[in-house]
Enzyme design. Structure first.
Site, PDB file in Angstrom:
ATOM      1  CB  SER A 172      -0.895  -0.005   1.238  1.00  9.20           C
ATOM      2  OG  SER A 172      -1.494   1.251   1.395  1.00  9.20           O
TER       3      SER A 172
ATOM      4  CE  LYS B  34      20.741  -7.014  20.488  1.00 11.53           C
ATOM      5  NZ  LYS B  34      19.386  -7.520  20.187  1.00 11.53           N
TER       6      LYS B  34
ATOM      7  CG  LEU C 260       4.389  -6.914  13.273  1.00 14.51           C
ATOM      8  CD1 LEU C 260       4.130  -5.411  13.199  1.00 14.51           C
ATOM      9  CD2 LEU C 260       4.925  -7.290  14.662  1.00 14.51           C
TER      10      LEU C 260
ATOM     11  CB  THR D 226      11.925 -12.141  19.478  1.00 16.73           C
ATOM     12  OG1 THR D 226      10.807 -11.422  19.993  1.00 16.73           O
ATOM     13  CG2 THR D 226      12.817 -12.564  20.628  1.00 16.73           C
ATOM     14  N   GLY D 227      11.338  -9.951  16.829  1.00 20.06           N
ATOM     15  CA  GLY D 227      10.419  -9.852  15.690  1.00 20.06           C
ATOM     16  C   GLY D 227      11.034 -10.307  14.380  1.00 20.06           C
TER      17      GLY D 227
END
Ligand SMILES: Cc1cc2nc3c(=O)[nH]c(=O)nc-3n(C[C@H](O)[C@H](O)[C@H](O)COP(=O)(O)OP(=O)(O)OC[C@H]3O[C@@H](n4cnc5c(N)ncnc54)[C@H](O)[C@@H]3O)c2cc1C
Ligand SMILES: N[C@H](Cc1c[nH]c2cc(Cl)ccc12)C(=O)O
Length: 522
Positions: free
Chosen positions: A36, A75, A351, A362-363
């Site tokens: 979109s 990280k 999601l 964790t996504g």
């Protein structure tokens, strides 16, 4: 065979999925992303697992090719601040515990306690974080190549995936998720992914209830054999069109909102800590993620305890003057998972399939794992139900496992100074966790006593969290009392020496990336 895949949604999940599927199947399968123009992607999700390097490697990408384009940094750990008490901090590093005479060094630390800092005594990475060091030398070499990192046993041939991971890589990445989606859009479309910028207005089902096509506002019908729902929490295909229910985790994880800021900073003067920081607050926690040209920060909170206005005020005060004039992004979070991520010919990834709040980042790991498992469980014309069930079981167990690990963070935090933190001690625990915590009081977590299915975390992560959070009393294994602890004591001293040597020789993270970005190093 499956010939046409339609990916609906162009956020991190949509583009990671499309690029991975194209890299896997090449010309044999057509991949279309419909995205979109009007609905923005979530715009957060900047920290990763170390295992995300398999994804980039799978696409044939090296760090110098994608990191500068995405404002990416290294990280090495998560630094937890104030979870035990104000002013206290500890690190959860990407570093396995060394083993001395059959027991992890963390167990020996409980016995000997050479200092009050388990993290500095048991791991080298915390010192690198304190000194803002890069994990790579300017010549590109990684700081340490211990035997357990070099891999052993049967190594994968060619591109590797999560399940072949045998070693612990010492760092992950931070990146700007909007820039990554842009980078992957270019990568994917150059390799044959079709890109349709349009709104999906209807999901059409056939007489069996399978998706036959999606209608778009300006590009007509898009037909496919397999549809990937990457529409985020809308779950336009999997939840809305196919009616697959959502299972909430909110009874054990109450944080349901976040407010985020993108804060421009001058890294050259300020430096870049090579880790994510998670700072406990009165009703949740604030993340701080140093990117190359800005900081990503946000307050994850429970709306039962604090209003969005108070949360934004707290975040702005935490960040200071640099946040002035920066627009806040308020986000309502759907915490939990879709019961079955794969229904008929539709697979939810990202999601739409599930999310367990941002703590421990964790996504993107869920997305990577979902795509890899989809390829391993790829359907053929028979659409075997057992294959679907196996995929759904794997995804459900992974999300449930991460839920358990995150619930432990709140339960085991010593902090109990207000209603929010007191409630973390009395909320119902997911099945099995209470029993496991009882075991860990007697013996530090090991592979036999943690959540038994694959969920990305190893026993050492549980050990680091329990030792750092400080709310669950722990004791060393009884055998250590009757063993000679000299070797363990020496190992802890060696770790400190090794760390000192490393910070003296490694460049700062800023120096490393300034070097990588020089025109001649491309
Ligand atoms: C506060 C917060 C912090 C987070 N931090 C981390 C982190 O540090 N590390 C990590 O790994 N993960 C993190 N995550 C999770 C991470 O952001 C997501 O996993 C990731 O961005 C994937 O999102 P997505 O692509 O599924 O959905 P979205 O980004 O919401 O994308 C949805 C896409 O669907 C499209 N779309 C929707 N409806 C339609 C329609 N009708 N027609 C066409 N297109 C449509 C949209 O245009 C958009 O492109 C965090 C999440 C939150 C909320
Ligand atoms: N599979 C692991 C997950 C993991 C191990 N250690 C850490 C530390 C932090 Cl801060 C996040 C995740 C993990 C990996 O990614 O290596």
């Amino acid at each position: 065979m499956i010939k046409n895949i339609v990916v609906v949604g162009g956020g991190t999940a949509g583009w990671m999925s499309a690029c991975y599927l194209k890299a896997t199947f090449g010309e044999n399968v057509s991949v279309t992303v419909v995205e979109s123009k009007n609905i923005p992607s979530i715009g957060v999700g900047e920290a990763t697992f170390s295992t995300v390097r398999h994804f980039f490697q799978y696409l044939g990408l090296q760090e110098h090719e994608w990191m500068p384009e995405c404002s990416a940094t290294y990280k090495l750990a998560i630094r937890f601040e104030n979870w035990r008490e104000p002013g206290h901090h500890f690190y959860h590093p990407f570093e396995r515990t060394r083993v001395v005479d059959g027991f992890p060094i963390t167990d020996w630390w409980l016995k000997q306690r050479p200092s009050d800092r388990f993290d500095d005594d048991c791991f080298v990475i915390p010192a690198l974080c304190e000194q803002l060091s890069s994990p790579r030398h300017l010549d590109g070499n990684i700081f340490e190549q211990r035997e357990d990192r070099a891999g052993s046993g049967s190594e994968a041939v060619g591109r590797s995936t999560l399940t072949e991971q045998q070693t612990q890589f010492p760092y992950a990445y931070h990146f700007d998720t909007v820039l990554l989606a842009k980078f992957l859009t270019k990568y994917g479309t150059e390799r044959g992914v079709a890109h349709v910028l349009d709104d999906v207005t209807r999901v059409a089902l056939d007489e069996r209830g399978w998706i036959s096509h999606v209608d778009t506002a300006e590009h007509g019908e898009l037909h496919g054999d397999l549809f990937i729902d990457c529409t985020g929490w809308r779950g336009l295909l999997i939840n809305q069109a196919l009616g697959e229910p959502f299972i909430s985790y909110q009874d054990s994880l109450p944080n349901d909102r976040a407010v985020a800021l993108r804060v421009p900073v001058e890294a050259a003067t300020r430096g870049m800590r090579p880790c994510t920081t998670a700072t406990a607050q009165d009703a949740g926690w604030i993340w701080t993620i140093p990117l190359f040209d800005r900081i990503g920060t946000g307050y994850v909170y429970a709306s039962d305890y604090i209003s969005p206005e108070e949360a934004e005020k707290t975040l702005r005060e935490f960040v200071g003057p640099e946040a002035e004039g920066v627009e806040a992004n308020h986000i309502k979070m759907r915490i939990g998972r879709t019961r079955n991520a794969w229904v008929n010919n539709c697979v939810g990834i990202g999601l739409s399939a599930g999310f367990v709040e941002p703590l421990e980042s964790t996504g993107i790991f869920f997305i990577q794992n979902a795509i890899e498992q989809l390829v391993k469980h790829f359907p053929d014309a028979t659409w075997n139900e057992g294959v679907r069930a196996s995929y759904n079981g794997h995804m459900a167990r992974m999300l449930d496992g991460v839920r358990e690990f995150l619930v432990l963070h709140y339960y085991a935090a010593a902090r109990q100074d207000n209603r929010y933190w007191k409630d973390t001690k009395t909320r119902p625990l997911p099945d099995g966790l209470a029993e496991r915590i009882e075991q860990w009081r007697i013996k530090l977590p090991d592979s036999e006593s943690i959540y038994p299915w694959y969920h990305g975390f190893e026993p050492y992560s549980y050990q680091a969290m329990l030792l750092g959070l400080g709310g669950v009393p722990l004791r060393s294994s009884a055998a250590l009392g009757s063993m000679d602890g000299a070797a363990a004591g020496k190992t802890m001293r060696d770790i400190r020496d090794e760390a000192r040597g490393l910070v003296a020789t490694l460049p700062s993270q800023y120096e490393y990336f300034a070097h990588m970005r020089r025109p001649s190093s491309a």
